[in-house]
Design an enzyme around this catalytic site. Sequence first.
Site, PDB file in Angstrom:
ATOM      1  N   ASP A 299      60.420  70.589  37.908  1.00 17.97           N
ATOM      2  CA  ASP A 299      61.660  70.668  37.147  1.00 17.97           C
ATOM      3  C   ASP A 299      61.841  72.089  36.612  1.00 17.97           C
ATOM      4  OD1 ASP A 299      63.779  69.877  35.038  1.00 17.97           O
ATOM      5  OD2 ASP A 299      63.282  67.940  35.914  1.00 17.97           O
TER       6      ASP A 299
ATOM      7  N   HIS B 259      65.550  70.691  30.216  1.00 19.08           N
ATOM      8  CA  HIS B 259      65.594  69.541  31.118  1.00 19.08           C
ATOM      9  C   HIS B 259      64.190  69.037  31.465  1.00 19.08           C
ATOM     10  CE1 HIS B 259      66.467  67.358  34.942  1.00 19.08           C
ATOM     11  NE2 HIS B 259      67.634  67.110  34.368  1.00 19.08           N
TER      12      HIS B 259
ATOM     13  N   SER C  45      68.771  61.876  35.910  1.00 23.27           N
ATOM     14  CA  SER C  45      67.606  62.697  35.545  1.00 23.27           C
ATOM     15  C   SER C  45      66.748  61.997  34.512  1.00 23.27           C
ATOM     16  CB  SER C  45      68.063  64.044  34.978  1.00 23.27           C
ATOM     17  OG  SER C  45      68.522  64.893  35.981  1.00 23.27           O
TER      18      SER C  45
END
Length: 391
Positions: A101, A132, A327
């Site tokens: 990621d 994120h 996600s």
Amino acid sequence: MNRYVILKREAAAPAGTRGPGVELFRTGKGPSTLSVESVPDHAVAELNADPHVEAAPTMPTRLIQPLASEHAELSANWGVAAVKADQSRYTGMGVTVAVLDTGIDKTHPAFAGVGLIEKDFSGHGDGDRLGHGTHCSGIIFGRDIDGQRIGVARGVERALIGKVLGDDGAGQSSMVFEALTWAMHEKADIISMSLGFDFPGMVVKLTSEGWPVDLATSTALEAYRGNLRMFDAIMAVLKAQSAFGVSPLVVAAAGNESRREMNREYRIAASLPAAADNVVSVAAVGRAGENYTVANFSNIFASVAAPGMDIASAWPGGGLRTLSGTSMACPHVAGVAALWWEALRGAKRKPSAKNVTARLLAKARSDVFVKDIDEADVGQGIVTSPLTGVR
């Protein structure tokens, strides 16, 4: 010359355009190697003609951009209960999870006591400037924050953090392939990816450089096809390693491009890496009273579904943030997979991608949705954690 990802399987004859590569895994006949090289146009045909070689031009990857939550006041992850992790006797102890990621904020208290092994493939350096990767990691194995539970498998003690997206949220497919190889060598049991291969972005880039639209689209499509073949080839190599005790489960987000709020038929199919063979692809669901419903943005043709609306998790700087997206659904499945991995190992059964995937699919619940939910929207249903001993 263009940059190509080259997978050389077993005893392929060397060619002048190919470097030594990195050994992926050794099979009965010899090693498979992965390399990223500049290849002149005249040599591409030679590569494609070699039955022992898979070659794909690198293409852009991107963050699957999450959506801001309408319920930012939430301070705990309701998804933990939705996948029944709060009722499970398992914690993911002894399981190694890889998160590919944007990196991680390793100083966040949610990761206290976790052995984090970081490796940067983006060229932007370790750490998470976007948030994120930190958020996704928190959902998988984050410890409680101020008495609030955010992590599904909060007993995980070793995590591999591969930074494959830069501080701008962008990357290249070669970074993902190299990180998969690294995670394999580091003996990851579960690999979680909430990212996408950016076909539209590649078209935009080429046209901005003066390419005709039809040529740019054709070139991007060929790159997408090549990368799909490459991903499938790598997954096949990894699958073959189960006989050698290395068999990680790969989980990927289906994507956020659907727009059901505009038209219920405005549904986009899951793309790479979720669309590759042997990858567990994940759709996002939200709460609808006592039941669940598919998120408007969630792409279709996923394997399973998981909570992806209004999910609270770790954020750089030490606090929590509430976000929505596939996600967020993907790491729920990675966390549940870690619980099953531990459960099978505790039952004296050798866990593998194949048998853990079988448990995820078989135990997914499809009777918890509102009426008229299409199977294409949620796959086999919401993943469910092992509650007691495995038979």
